[in-house]
Design a protein around this motif. Sequence first.
Motif, short mmCIF file in Angstrom:
data_model
loop_
_atom_site.label_atom_id
_atom_site.label_comp_id
_atom_site.label_asym_id
_atom_site.label_seq_id
_atom_site.Cartn_x
_atom_site.Cartn_y
_atom_site.Cartn_z
N MET A 3 -26.57 -6.70 -58.84
CA MET A 3 -25.79 -7.85 -59.42
C MET A 3 -26.35 -9.02 -59.40
SD MET A 3 -23.40 -6.51 -61.21
CE MET A 3 -22.32 -7.84 -61.50
N ASP A 4 -27.27 -9.42 -58.26
CA ASP A 4 -28.03 -10.59 -58.08
C ASP A 4 -29.14 -10.40 -59.23
OD1 ASP A 4 -26.41 -11.25 -55.86
OD2 ASP A 4 -27.74 -10.47 -54.52
N MET A 5 -29.72 -9.17 -59.17
CA MET A 5 -30.76 -9.35 -60.31
C MET A 5 -30.13 -9.51 -61.64
SD MET A 5 -33.25 -6.22 -61.35
CE MET A 5 -34.78 -6.86 -60.23
N LEU A 6 -28.79 -9.31 -61.85
CA LEU A 6 -28.34 -9.11 -63.09
C LEU A 6 -28.01 -10.72 -63.36
CD1 LEU A 6 -27.26 -7.67 -65.85
CD2 LEU A 6 -25.25 -7.50 -64.51
N ARG A 7 -27.36 -11.26 -62.45
CA ARG A 7 -27.29 -12.65 -62.66
C ARG A 7 -28.68 -13.55 -62.76
NH1 ARG A 7 -24.25 -11.94 -58.07
NH2 ARG A 7 -22.13 -12.03 -58.34
N GLN A 8 -29.75 -13.03 -62.19
CA GLN A 8 -31.00 -13.81 -62.42
C GLN A 8 -31.54 -13.57 -63.90
OE1 GLN A 8 -34.09 -12.11 -59.80
NE2 GLN A 8 -35.69 -12.92 -61.13
N LEU A 9 -31.31 -12.28 -64.30
CA LEU A 9 -31.81 -11.98 -65.62
C LEU A 9 -30.97 -12.88 -66.71
CD1 LEU A 9 -31.98 -8.19 -65.30
CD2 LEU A 9 -33.89 -9.55 -66.01
N ALA A 10 -29.64 -12.94 -66.32
CA ALA A 10 -28.82 -13.86 -67.21
C ALA A 10 -29.35 -15.18 -67.53
CB ALA A 10 -27.46 -13.82 -66.90
N GLY A 11 -30.10 -16.01 -66.49
CA GLY A 11 -30.51 -17.04 -66.43
C GLY A 11 -31.87 -16.93 -66.99
N SER A 12 -32.72 -16.02 -67.26
CA SER A 12 -34.23 -16.01 -67.54
C SER A 12 -34.43 -15.65 -68.89
CB SER A 12 -34.49 -15.11 -66.59
OG SER A 12 -34.49 -15.06 -65.40
N PRO A 13 -35.60 -15.98 -69.57
CA PRO A 13 -35.82 -15.50 -70.78
C PRO A 13 -36.14 -14.04 -70.76
CG PRO A 13 -37.50 -16.86 -69.84
CD PRO A 13 -36.49 -16.96 -69.00
N LEU A 14 -35.85 -13.24 -71.61
CA LEU A 14 -36.07 -11.82 -71.92
C LEU A 14 -37.23 -11.51 -73.05
CD1 LEU A 14 -32.61 -10.40 -71.18
CD2 LEU A 14 -34.26 -10.91 -69.46
N PRO A 15 -37.94 -10.64 -72.85
CA PRO A 15 -38.09 -9.54 -72.13
C PRO A 15 -38.49 -10.12 -70.52
CG PRO A 15 -39.64 -9.30 -73.41
CD PRO A 15 -38.82 -10.53 -73.98
N ALA A 16 -38.19 -9.46 -69.44
CA ALA A 16 -38.65 -9.83 -68.16
C ALA A 16 -39.42 -8.41 -67.65
CB ALA A 16 -37.60 -10.36 -67.17
N THR A 17 -40.52 -8.58 -66.85
CA THR A 17 -41.23 -7.51 -66.33
C THR A 17 -41.08 -7.53 -64.61
OG1 THR A 17 -42.81 -7.66 -68.13
CG2 THR A 17 -43.49 -6.60 -66.24
N PHE A 18 -41.01 -6.46 -64.14
CA PHE A 18 -40.65 -6.27 -62.86
C PHE A 18 -41.68 -5.29 -62.27
CE2 PHE A 18 -36.90 -8.09 -64.17
CZ PHE A 18 -36.57 -9.03 -63.54
N ARG A 19 -42.73 -5.73 -61.09
CA ARG A 19 -43.53 -4.69 -60.74
C ARG A 19 -43.39 -4.08 -59.42
NH1 ARG A 19 -47.28 -4.89 -64.69
NH2 ARG A 19 -47.37 -6.45 -65.78
N THR A 20 -42.52 -4.54 -58.38
CA THR A 20 -42.35 -4.11 -57.00
C THR A 20 -41.21 -2.67 -57.24
OG1 THR A 20 -40.48 -5.50 -56.49
CG2 THR A 20 -42.47 -6.22 -56.05
N ARG A 66 -22.57 -8.13 -69.75
CA ARG A 66 -22.04 -9.55 -69.79
C ARG A 66 -20.65 -9.74 -69.14
NH1 ARG A 66 -25.67 -13.47 -70.56
NH2 ARG A 66 -27.19 -12.92 -71.94
N GLU A 67 -20.05 -8.53 -69.63
CA GLU A 67 -18.47 -8.32 -69.16
C GLU A 67 -18.38 -8.28 -67.49
OE1 GLU A 67 -16.90 -5.09 -71.24
OE2 GLU A 67 -16.91 -5.99 -73.06
N GLU A 68 -19.48 -7.47 -67.03
CA GLU A 68 -19.61 -7.45 -65.60
C GLU A 68 -19.86 -8.62 -64.95
OE1 GLU A 68 -18.88 -4.71 -62.91
OE2 GLU A 68 -17.76 -4.14 -65.22
N LEU A 69 -20.69 -9.51 -65.34
CA LEU A 69 -21.19 -10.75 -64.94
C LEU A 69 -19.99 -11.56 -64.94
CD1 LEU A 69 -24.83 -11.45 -66.46
CD2 LEU A 69 -24.27 -11.26 -64.11
N ALA A 70 -19.37 -11.74 -66.13
CA ALA A 70 -18.08 -12.47 -66.41
C ALA A 70 -17.00 -12.36 -65.26
CB ALA A 70 -17.44 -12.35 -67.38
N ARG A 71 -16.78 -10.84 -64.72
CA ARG A 71 -15.96 -10.42 -63.86
C ARG A 71 -16.22 -11.07 -62.50
NH1 ARG A 71 -14.95 -4.25 -63.43
NH2 ARG A 71 -15.10 -4.79 -61.35
N PHE A 72 -17.56 -10.89 -62.01
CA PHE A 72 -17.84 -11.08 -60.66
C PHE A 72 -18.57 -12.67 -60.53
CE2 PHE A 72 -18.39 -6.57 -60.78
CZ PHE A 72 -17.43 -6.37 -59.54
N SER A 73 -18.51 -13.41 -61.52
CA SER A 73 -18.93 -14.79 -61.55
C SER A 73 -17.97 -15.84 -61.77
CB SER A 73 -20.06 -15.00 -62.71
OG SER A 73 -21.14 -14.16 -62.42
#
Length: 103
Positions: A3-20, A66-73
């Motif tokens: 969920m922290d990553m989902l919050r981070q994605l909501a505030g970032s430009p997409l597409p976003a790439t992750f490698r680890t 987006r609905e999940e973010l709204a529920r937990f934010s």
Amino acid sequence: MAMDMLRQLAGSPLPATFRTPAEIDQVKLLRAAGLVIALTPASSNPPTPSGVGDAAQVLAITEKGREELARFSLPGDLPPMPRARAPWWKTMLGARDHSHRDM
């Protein structure tokens, strides 16, 4: 943590790439839950000599995400969702109706 990553994605430009590996696992969890649209490496891909396998790319957050973010934010935590544009035909129809009223 995902969920922290989902919050981070909501505030970032997409597409976003992750490698680890940890980030890729979180993206896979979010995708499996239907919260994001993402491209992820297959589980069978072996890591490269540097220890990093393929990358995961998040393309979009789904409506469910987006609905999940709204529920937990708290209100104000989420960036505003872009307003949907009216289809071109509705715009043209509206302009046509106004021109007939003026006559």
